[in-house]
Design an enzyme around this catalytic site. Sequence first.
Site, mmCIF file in Angstrom:
data_model
loop_
_atom_site.group_PDB
_atom_site.id
_atom_site.type_symbol
_atom_site.label_atom_id
_atom_site.label_comp_id
_atom_site.label_asym_id
_atom_site.label_seq_id
_atom_site.Cartn_x
_atom_site.Cartn_y
_atom_site.Cartn_z
ATOM 1 C CG ASP A 39 -3.783 -19.166 -3.373
ATOM 2 O OD1 ASP A 39 -4.050 -18.071 -3.892
ATOM 3 O OD2 ASP A 39 -3.341 -19.273 -2.215
ATOM 4 C CB SER A 77 -17.187 -19.078 -7.989
ATOM 5 O OG SER A 77 -17.744 -19.750 -9.100
ATOM 6 C CE1 TYR A 166 -9.172 -12.407 8.533
ATOM 7 C CE2 TYR A 166 -8.899 -11.937 10.876
ATOM 8 C CZ TYR A 166 -8.568 -12.675 9.756
ATOM 9 O OH TYR A 166 -7.632 -13.682 9.851
ATOM 10 N N GLY A 167 -13.541 -9.836 11.728
ATOM 11 C CA GLY A 167 -13.954 -10.428 12.996
ATOM 12 C C GLY A 167 -15.342 -11.031 12.926
ATOM 13 C CE LYS A 170 -10.513 -15.656 9.418
ATOM 14 N NZ LYS A 170 -10.336 -16.857 8.557
ATOM 15 N NE ARG A 201 -0.842 -13.461 0.383
ATOM 16 C CZ ARG A 201 -1.335 -13.340 -0.829
ATOM 17 N NH1 ARG A 201 -0.707 -12.618 -1.739
ATOM 18 N NH2 ARG A 201 -2.455 -13.943 -1.171
#
Length: 307
Positions: A39, A77, A166-167, A170, A201
């Site tokens: 993360d 990266s 985002y769509g 995805k 979140r």
Amino acid sequence: MKPIRFDGQVAIVTGAGAGLGRSHALELARRGAKVVVNDLGGAVDGTGGSISAAQAVADEIIAAGGEAMAHGANVTSPEDVADMVETARQRWGKIDILINNAGILRDKSFSKMSLEDFRTVVEVHLMGSVTCTKAVWEGMKEAGYGRIVMTSSSSGIYGNFGQSNYGAAKMALVGLMNVLHLEGRKYNIRVNTLSPTAYTRMTEGLIPPEAGQLMTPESVTAGLIALVGEDAPERTILAAGAGGYAAAKIYETPGVYLPPEQQTGEHVAAALARITDPAGQEEYEEGGRQTLKFLGHAAAHFGIKMG
């Protein structure tokens, strides 16, 4: 019912400092996997960074008797990801499972969205998954074993207002899965896609809290576990949330054949009702099957024998 175990296996879970990734990492560890908890530790929009979230999850796994290590690689990266994979291999010798879960949100309507926000979201979701997968791919081929999961979304498969970036990312992951499934099959690398809905979140504020109580990350993780076991399926888009599990599939209708003199926009428009008729639709595993279908219709019209 045969239990799904991961004893002796090594798993990388990206975006595992909170939410779904944390749930995935904890459950994989509970079932015996050694887990790389990855993360970057940034905000929902991808800004900032700290390894503390990943370390907290790794510490939780270790406290419960499992094996884990934290790594703060930025999935976009190649250098960071290469270091993460090499560190895990030096410690545990291999990578068996990769869960591409890391992601960010920068929601706005397409009119108001900057190209930078579009590009950044695509970079994290799509290229982050590509970068991590590329880093483990050759090792899995050499080992003759691998389980990889992409994380898609209903925003990509069906669409959600304000999530063009985002769509797009995805849905691109579904295309990536389709190809890697074909290329990895002979090496026993199974590639699947999870399409989750959970109260995390990233969805807080979009979903009422009372509904969120039903949409636990753990209910989604149950689907994830089914996609990475030894007997995992292949090329499956598994939708999961609130205890519901379904498969999303892409079908193609039989369509129509129009002879040369009718191959015009007007004739295609006039035939749309027949073209879109779902009766007899099929699920294709390779793009070439579509080509063969069209060529077969054309060849039959001209009396040409194929193959």
